[in-house]
Design a protein around this motif. Structure first.
Motif, PDB file in Angstrom:
ATOM      1  N   SER A   1      25.380  94.969 -19.336  1.00  0.00           N
ATOM      2  CA  SER A   1      26.516  95.893 -19.460  1.00  0.00           C
ATOM      3  C   SER A   1      27.081  95.901 -20.884  1.00  0.00           C
ATOM      4  CB  SER A   1      27.617  95.505 -18.468  1.00  0.00           C
ATOM      5  OG  SER A   1      28.268  94.336 -18.904  1.00  0.00           O
TER       6      SER A   1
ATOM      7  N   TYR B   1      24.733 103.553 -11.617  1.00  0.00           N
ATOM      8  CA  TYR B   1      24.632 103.126 -13.023  1.00  0.00           C
ATOM      9  C   TYR B   1      23.798 104.137 -13.788  1.00  0.00           C
ATOM     10  CZ  TYR B   1      26.565  98.437 -12.269  1.00  0.00           C
ATOM     11  OH  TYR B   1      27.395  97.389 -12.006  1.00  0.00           O
TER      12      TYR B   1
ATOM     13  N   LEU C   1      22.060  94.028 -11.259  1.00  0.00           N
ATOM     14  CA  LEU C   1      23.233  94.893 -11.474  1.00  0.00           C
ATOM     15  C   LEU C   1      24.334  94.511 -10.488  1.00  0.00           C
ATOM     16  CD1 LEU C   1      21.581  98.414 -11.963  1.00  0.00           C
ATOM     17  CD2 LEU C   1      22.754  97.048 -13.700  1.00  0.00           C
TER      18      LEU C   1
END
Lengths: 431, 250
Positions: free
Chosen positions: B38, B199, B177
């Motif tokens: 991220s 995402y 994730l």
């Protein structure tokens, strides 16, 4: 016969004229007495009622800002502050509180944001003695997770006695925390002063919520024996703290200070000192404005009355020219003639002021017997559901001086003219 | 009986496999991977729409443009909507966050742990994940979230100034994730549930572009956040400054 007694006799001779002019003065004084009395009554009751809800008539609060920008209340170096307060020997009682600003009180029906005050609420505590409860009791609050809330908050949250309220806030280091409380008591709604009040619980439970240890607190409050001395003692305590090198915020209202806390890039701990008057500044400002407006209206009214007095005395002197000539011929001197008319005007004003004041007090006394219990939003301004009778003798003396001076000023030019008349000229007058 | 023994042996073997794999897995590395994925090596920018829902109140719809430079730990958020908040800006450099109010033309220092514009999103939700830095894994389990195979990790804060001292995260096994997070208070009460629904892959790093934050204490308070037009195009360094926030308002 003295000039003063002659002036009084002259006033009595012209009954209707004196009565009309005196009534105008009396009406102005009646209005200002009632307005001053009402605002004085409201402010006195407000101070007395709110002094029960705040953490002290004078309170010293520790305000900490972390490097990450988080502002929180916490008393550090409490020993130094306690020493200063002890040395100053303030006449009253010292109470330690933990204040949680804008804690979220959550029920199944809604959320209310309130300042939560943690204090010793057990028997013998000041708050327990002074709080006007409408339900429940504070007897078993000490060491419990019971919470005291106002009638309005209870209504908005849809809760009653013994119902559960979840309180959410952050700990002293910024962690989110939640604890359940039970409604142990409900207090009478403070109406327009609700922003100064909040919810109350035992200091132990509030410290647990803030993850503070048993001895820690945020506010060192002093409940003075005489609330009226809060500003005077507040100033002395502030200077004493300054002398002890305690880092202090400047004096100001809570709103001003909250802005200061947020602004800038300061970090560390600084202390703030608030008196009851600082906390009530916003509300007191309304009454000060009310008094100022009433005084301005009074001044306009008196300008009109002054014009009336000047014209009346010009007429009086015109009518009494021969009489002035006779008095001058009998040996009365110029200043005595002038003073005779000036005294007439001043006596007229004094009579009007006293009559207006007596009538004003009578109106206030009448208002003070009315039962205003239905005025829920204003009950913080009342005492036992009634307006407190407040007579401001200080302002009576002030008005006596101002109105007498203004009346004398209005009558001065005609009176001086009367004094300057020559006896022969005055006696020749055909009026 | 035969069928029972078969199913029992299958359950035991599955349990052992999962137990073994949980034992062998380096969860700190998984958290670090979540963080790395991220975090963008250069600049990032995107438009974000936030819809805050509260029981008994009309939805509050906000829009903002955010700019990030994760290498230098800098973030700027500029409010675009509603009109009343337009021009308000947030500038974060390192651990310091300041807020600019164009009405008073003043900057004030604020906390990253505060809520973003009275929504359930935190100011820190705009930052890259820092799970490995802030938390240690105290419990782990393998589970399924909807159809996805996930690690369920219980985390404990390393410091006492973290907004949530305890968190529970659901991390997809195949992608590392973050799919879901439950945030707990110091008193161990569930306070907030965050769902990361979608995402977008930007140069091998991932930006959550559909999020939901649900307040578990205040019933009915939900905030949805949608990120649009994400970009990793280089940004002028002057964006990450107080003068930028002042200039955009002139």
């Amino acid at each position: 016969m003295s000039v003063a007694s002659m002036a009084l006799k002259n006033l009595a001779r012209q009954k209707r004229r004196s009565l009309l002019l005196g009534s105008a003065v009396a009406f102005g004084i009646l209005v200002i007495t009632v307005v001053n009395g009402l605002s004085g009554s409201l402010v006195t009751s407000l101070s007395a009622n709110v002094s029960n809800l705040v953490p002290g008539h004078i309170t010293v609060r520790g305000v900490e800002k972390s490097v990450a920008g988080r502002v929180s209340y916490l008393m550090k170096d409490a020993g130094i502050l306690e020493d200063v307060v002890q040395k100053l020997a303030l006449p009253g009682r010292v109470v330690k509180s933990t204040i949680v600003p804008q804690a979220a009180l959550v029920s199944d029906f809604g959320t209310q944001y309130q300042n939560l005050t943690g204090q010793d609420l057990g028997p013998g505590s000041l708050l327990a003695a002074r709080m006007a409860l409408v339900g429940g009791s504070l007897e078993d609050f000490r060491g419990s997770s019971k919470i005291l809330i106002s009638e309005t908050v209870a209504k908005k949250l849809g809760v009653g006695l013994n119902d559960r309220i979840t309180v959410q806030t952050v700990t002293k280091t910024g962690q989110q925390n939640v604890l359940d409380f039970r409604v142990g008591a409900i207090y009478r709604d403070p109406g327009m002063a609700a922003a100064l009040a909040g919810a109350y619980a035992d200091i132990g439970a509030v410290n647990a919520l803030r993850n503070m240890t048993a001895g820690e607190y945020t506010d060192l409050g002093i409940y003075l024996d005489d609330v009226a001395a809060a500003d005077q003692w507040g100033a002395r305590l502030y200077h004493a703290l300054e002398a002890a090198n305690v880092p202090l915020w400047p004096r100001g209202t809570p709103e001003d200070l909250r802005k200061l806390y947020r602004e800038g890039t300061w970090t560390g701990t600084k202390y703030t000192l608030l008196t009851l008057n600082d906390m009530l500044s916003a509300l007191k400002g309304i009454f000060a404005a009310m008094n100022a407006v009433a005084f301005a209206i009074l001044m306009v009214l008196f300008l009109v009355i002054m014009v009336g007095i000047t014209n009346t005395y010009r007429m009086v002197i015109y009518e009494r020219t021969r009489e002035i000539g006779t008095l001058r011929a009998l040996g009365m001197q110029r200043p005595q003639i002038r003073n005779l008319f000036l005294l007439e005007a001043v006596f007229l004003a004094l009579g009007g002021i006293l009559a207006g004041f007596v009538l004003g007090v009578a109106v206030l006394a009448g208002l003070s017997v009315l039962d205003l219990s239905s005025w829920k939003d204003l009950n913080v301004l009342l005492q036992d559901n009634r307006l407190r009778l407040f007579v401001d003798f200080g302002s009576l003396l002030f008005h006596l001086a101002v109105v007498s001076a203004l009346t004398a000023l209005a009558a001065f030019i005609p009176a001086r003219r009367a004094g300057r008349l020559t006896p022969a000229e005055a006696l020749r007058s055909t009026h | 009986m035969k069928r029972f023994l078969l199913s029992l042996s299958m359950t035991v073997s599955l349990f052992l496999t999962q137990g073994l794999s949980a034992q062998d897995t380096d969860f700190h590395a998984i958290l670090a991977q979540v963080d790395t994925q991220s975090t963008f090596p250069g600049d990032t920018s995107a438009k974000v729409t936030i819809v805050s829902k509260k029981a008994g109140k009309a939805d509050n719809i906000m829009q903002a443009q955010f700019f990030r430079n994760d290498t230098e730990k800098k973030t700027v958020i500029l409010m675009l909507k509603p009109e009343v908040n337009k021009g308000q800006g947030y500038l974060e450099i390192g651990n310091n966050m300041i807020f600019y109010d164009p009405e008073s033309r003043k900057f004030s220092k604020i906390s990253t742990s505060g809520n973003f514009q009275d929504s359930n999103a935190k100011n820190s939700d705009f930052e890259p994940s820092a799970l490995a830095t802030n938390y240690t894994v105290v419990e782990s389990a393998r589970d399924a979230l909807q159809t996805k195979d996930v690690w369920v990790l219980t985390l404990s804060g390393k410091r006492d100034d973290l907004t949530y001292p305890k968190r529970k995260v659901w991390v997809e096994v195949s992608t590392n994730l973050l799919l879901k997070s439950e945030d707990y208070s110091l008193s161990d009460r569930l306070m907030r549930t965050s769902l990361y629904g979608k995402y977008v892959n930007l140069d091998g790093r991932f930006l959550a572009c559909k999020m939901r934050f649900e307040d578990n204490i205040k019933k009915g308070e939900v905030t949805d956040m949608v990120i649009e037009n994400p970009s990793t195009a280089p940004l002028p360094p002057s964006i990450f400054s107080q003068s930028f926030l002042e200039k955009v308002n002139h």
